[in-house]
Design a protein around this motif. Sequence first.
Motif, PDB file in Angstrom:
ATOM      1  N   GLU A 193     -15.003 -47.760  22.800  1.00  0.00           N
ATOM      2  CA  GLU A 193     -15.473 -47.086  21.598  1.00  0.00           C
ATOM      3  C   GLU A 193     -14.161 -46.552  21.110  1.00  0.00           C
ATOM      4  N   ALA A 205     -18.291 -33.609  18.539  1.00  0.00           N
ATOM      5  CA  ALA A 205     -18.607 -34.514  19.443  1.00  0.00           C
ATOM      6  C   ALA A 205     -19.480 -33.832  20.359  1.00  0.00           C
ATOM      7  N   SER A 262     -13.764 -42.169  22.918  1.00  0.00           N
ATOM      8  CA  SER A 262     -14.182 -41.279  21.884  1.00  0.00           C
ATOM      9  C   SER A 262     -13.187 -40.031  21.917  1.00  0.00           C
TER      10      SER A 262
END
Length: 263
Positions: free
Chosen positions: A4, A14, A235
């Motif tokens: 990702e 996040a 991420s």
Amino acid sequence: MPIEQAPRAGGPPAPTVEPHPVLDSYYPDTAQRLRFVRGLFNRTAHHYDRINAIFALGSGSWYRAQCLRRAGLRPGMRVLDVAIGTGLVAREAVALCGDAADVIGLDLSEAMLAEARRTLPIPLIQGVADSLPLADASVDLVTIGYALRHVGDLAATFREFHRVLRPGGIVLAMEIGRPSRPFTRRLTGAYLGMVVPAVSRLSGGGESGRTLMRYYWETIDRCVAPEVITRAMASAGLEQVECRTDYDLFRNYSGRRAGVPTP
């Protein structure tokens, strides 16, 4: 495995990614985890190398060195070893770097830092993985050896690793994972969950040594899946993220910050 992309700058924060659920037989809630872990490692620091020798069956040093070589550690690189403990990973890093000044150790436990200080002439800092007291882009390699299960937030931890890395820098997280084969899992559970805690207690670690190794196995058995960890790495902005498994037990997570390494 798919990777990702990191979230866009300025986007929503996040979510927290905990390495395992609350283990209420040791601490009542997430807020108490840090205090419990710090206290447990403070109480067992004097015995930790003996515990590790029991667990590793003599394979610890050469395997750690092999993982560091595979990650690309070489002389001239600056290394941050997070959760240094008594210095088992940092010692191999110093040998490969050739200069103790190029390796920095960080740990939550002051007792572990005191043990590391006895044998390693390197800079040592007390701190936590998800809030590193280092400048941006200040190291070439961040390592964490068998302690990813003890951090509070995987997402925040990998963001911090990414922040302190120079362009082209590398993250290497060495871990023990729950075996995928039923027989290996039963054997590992019996060894780490029963034999090692008992031997640790009887060999001088006392009840704290026994608790440490029981907790060690429970965090392994209940740790999130490798895909959760690699997603948290990606991420955070790390690229070329992968998880390599050795002997259906040892997992090495690696990733790289974008850019060209400094010569």
